[in-house]
Design an enzyme around this catalytic site. Structure first.
Site, short mmCIF file in Angstrom:
data_model
loop_
_atom_site.label_atom_id
_atom_site.label_comp_id
_atom_site.label_asym_id
_atom_site.label_seq_id
_atom_site.Cartn_x
_atom_site.Cartn_y
_atom_site.Cartn_z
CD GLU A 129 -1.51 5.62 7.63
OE1 GLU A 129 -2.33 5.49 7.11
OE2 GLU A 129 -1.51 7.32 8.35
CG ASP A 130 -5.73 2.32 8.79
OD1 ASP A 130 -4.48 2.88 9.36
OD2 ASP A 130 -6.17 2.85 8.26
#
Ligand code: MN
Length: 743
Positions: free
Chosen positions: A92-93
């Site tokens: 996600e990051d």
């Protein structure tokens, strides 16, 4: 603001220290190759998060390490989960992709990370979307429960380290946590995590109360510890004499549960007696667990008098989430009720860590309560009809409720939420049994479907093939399964009835010469203010919309009729017109032609002789006479010019026309008498009705009278206005087109 000084070397050392602590926590589950996998995950996580920091200023990598630590230590998860926890935020990051993960760690890990990435946005938007996302989240859960367990570890760490977040974020995370994550942890048997999540949420949501209770607990700490020691002493002694090895300690209840008790019973802190529970943890071999537990129970209750209503045996019938324990409440040495929980080490681990611990003891978990539960969730999710929000509500209900145990006639055990009814039981047996249930026998006694079952009841269901699910059943069933089945069955029933309604409507419209087509169905649906055409058909089948209603619709829509019908009309209109024109003039003389030509006075404007009028040729009702200032006139003339006929009155006094008068004045004794005298005696006019309203000396009335023509009417109005106390007299029509006849 204090300047943040970052010592990179010290940080590196700290990261490694935390990593080693993680390895120690996971040691018991490590197998060959596991350590290498964890190391690889750790290195990827460190590398990809290397430039990121948390709100507190700490390196971001502390977070995934902590989540992995919680997963290993507090939930008891194995290598796969530790790897996933370390990597849970990278897709996600950071630039790491799911494909990278799959290449390095295989399909299973990639799938779990995918699940974790997908559910991270569960609460980001409006509520119904949340519900839909929650449903997706549970679908993932049905795939692999580890996604949820890691998510819980993630949430727990975020809640533990929330002090640097802005206030609004704290409140948002806290409310999500009490709303969803804590119940979920409870359902999964993670009691320790559930309590901590609740306490942490309360810390931010109800700061003052939280600090108040915390302070109170601290003040009484010494006193409480003395009490616990006094209570435990004799128990420990006798247990040892009888050869039972046990750890006994007093465990304080959570701040959140104390606050709940204060609220629920409306009592001050001082009156909450069970601020702690005594826990007896026995070290027993598997075959002696049950007998040892009861032996310990007997010892405790020999020393302290038990409250007979407060014995709970979760050992003979464990809760659906796997919880096993004996609970009793006894009278302590100082005349105070004390809750005592008796269980073995194995049971305690399950109670603290939930099912993950259960798996450790039980290789095959195919018959476990959790699997049953997940199967139930799957079954619900598979139902395409279930509305996401309803589902969430029902599901949460099931999350919170405690279970009762009900026996079938053959002695099989069925678990239900504690407020379940006989009908819930029927649906639990089989959805067909539920759908055709007409009654039940509880312990051989006949009871209604809504009967609230008690723990240990034996239930026999009576069915009838004639029975179908009823709407009011939804008022008393509580299980999500029963609710979903009833709703989908009612929906099906409605669809079936609507099918019939469609045919009925088709016939009725045909009789009204309205074409049955999508356009008209849409207009009707709109006219009756219904959400869908299915509702329209349903209401027709149920007789809620009948021919009369359809006729009213037709009257309101008369002006916009259908093309094919127009043809028939044109012919009728032409023949009527020919009829009129044959009489020398193309003006319709009302009164004279009365007998020969079929005409009626329009009810929308109630024309009377003397009014300016025109004729309008209708399809089924001949010619209608409207006043030229009728509210419908403009519409009719604009759209149906070819159907307009010029018309004029012939003077004819013997005919009477109904019209209405609105009279206002100052209330005076005998006013009505004076009015009726003028109307009936002086003018010899027939009254059809008179309605009078008098309020605070102001008189208002309507009178329906038969007059011959406008001249006749004008004279009547003039005369009525001369009556003492009358301030105004106006003519009105049933349509809104009233006009002042006099000033
Ligand atoms: Mn995270």
């Amino acid at each position: 603001m204090k300047e943040l000084v970052i010592d990179l070397e010290a940080e590196k050392a700290e990261i490694l220290k935390r990593y080693r602590a993680l390895l120690r926590a996971s040691k018991s589950t490590l197998q060959k190759g596991d350590k290498r996998m964890i190391r690889k995950a750790f290195e990827i996580a460190v590398e990809s998060h290397k430039d990121m920091r948390r709100k507190s200023g700490e390196p971001y990598i502390y977070h995934p390490i902590a989540v992995a630590q919680i997963a290993a230590e507090e939930i008891g998860l194995g290598t796969t989960s530790i790897v996933c926890a370390l990597l849970h935020d990278v897709v996600e990051d950071t630039d790491v992709t799911l494909d990278d993960i799959e290449r390095e760690f295989g399909k299973k890990v990639a799938k779990i990370i995918d699940g974790l990435t997908k559910i991270s946005g569960v609460f980001d938007t409006n509520s119904s979307l949340q519900a839909e996302n929650f449903r997706k989240m549970l679908l993932t859960l049905a795939d692999d429960v580890r996604v949820i367990l890691i998510k819980l570890a993630d949430r727990l760490h975020n809640m533990r380290t929330m002090e640097f977040m802005p206030r609004d974020k704290q409140l948002k995370l806290s409310s999500e946590t009490v709303y969803l994550y804590a119940p979920l942890a409870h359902r999964l048997g993670l009691y320790a995590i559930k309590s901590e999540l609740e306490d942490l949420s309360m810390k931010y949501m109800e700061r003052e109360t939280y600090q108040f209770i915390k302070k109170k607990l601290n003040e009484k700490k010494a006193e409480r510890e003395k009490f616990i020691a006094d209570f435990i002493g004799p128990v420990k002694k006798v247990l040892e004499e009888q050869g039972l090895h046990a750890d006994i300690f007093g465990r304080p209840k959570s701040i959140h549960s104390i606050w709940n008790k204060m609220k629920k019973k409306a009592i001050p802190f001082e009156e909450v007696y069970d601020l702690f529970a005594i826990r007896v943890i026995l070290d027993s071999p598997p075959e002696q667990e049950k007998s040892d537990s009861w032996k310990a129970y007997s010892i405790v209750t020999d020393l302290y008098r038990p409250n007979p209503d407060r014995l709970r045996d979760w050992i003979s019938s464990p809760k659906a989430n796997g919880y096993e324990s004996l609970h009793t409440t006894v009278m302590g040495p100082r005349g105070q009720w004390v809750e005592v929980q008796i269980r073995t080490k194995r049971m305690n681990e399950i109670a603290e860590k939930g099912f993950a611990a259960h798996w450790k003891y039980k290789e095959s978990s195919s018959d476990s309560g959790l699997d049953q539960w997940i199967n139930k969730v799957r079954e619900l999710l598979r139902n395409p009809d279930s509305n996401a929000l309803d589902f969430l509500d029902d599901f949460k209900m099931n999350l919170f409720s405690d279970e009762i145990f009900i026996f079938t006639p053959k002695g099989a055990l069925i678990q239900l939420p504690s407020n379940a009814t006989a009908l819930d039981f029927a649906f639990e047996i089989h959805s067909d049994v539920g759908a055709t249930c007409i009654g039940a026998k509880v312990n051989h006694k006949l009871v209604p479907l809504s009967y609230n079952l008690q723990n240990g009841d034996q239930v026999e269901i009576i069915t009838s093939s004639k029975q179908t699910p009823k709407e009011d059943w939804l008022n008393f069933v509580v299980t999500a399964k029963a609710k979903a089945k009833i709703k989908s069955s009612l929906k099906e029933e409605k669809r079936r009835i609507a099918e019939d309604g469609k045919e009925i409507l088709e016939r009725k419209l045909k009789s009204l010469k309205i074409t049955y087509n999508t356009d008209n169905i849409q207009k009707l649906t709109f006219y009756f203010k219904l959400p869908t055409s299915q509702d329209l058909f349903y209401n027709v089948a149920k007789g809620i919309i009948d021919l009369k209603d359809l006729k009213e619709y037709q009257a309101s829509e008369r002006v916009i009729e259908n093309k094919p019908q127009d043809k028939i009309e044109q012919e009728q209109v032409q023949s009527l017109l020919r009829n009129i024109k044959a009489k020398d003039s193309d003006i319709l003389l009302i009164g004279e032609d009365m007998q020969k030509i079929d005409y009626k006075l329009a009810s929308c404007c109630n024309p009377i002789p003397g009014d300016d009028v025109f004729g309008f040729i209708t399809v089924n009702e001949g010619i209608k006479i409207h006043r030229t200032n009728c509210p419908n006139a403009a519409k009719l003339m604009a759209n149906y010019g070819y159907r307009i006929v010029k018309a004029r009155w012939t003077t004819q006094h013997e005919l009477a026309f109904l019209t209405g008068l609105r009279i206002k004045g100052i209330d005076d004794v005998g006013l009505i008498n004076k009015l009726t005298t003028v109307i009936s005696n002086d003018f010899k006019v027939n009254m059809r009705s008179i309605t009078v309203d008098s309020d605070n000396g102001i008189f208002e009335g309507t009178i329906m009278v038969y007059v011959n023509d406008t001249e006749h009417l004008d004279n009547l109005i003039k005369k009525l206005k001369q009556v003492k106390g009358i301030t105004s007299v106006t003519r009105f029509d049933s349509a809104s087109a009233s006009f002042e006849k006099a000033s």
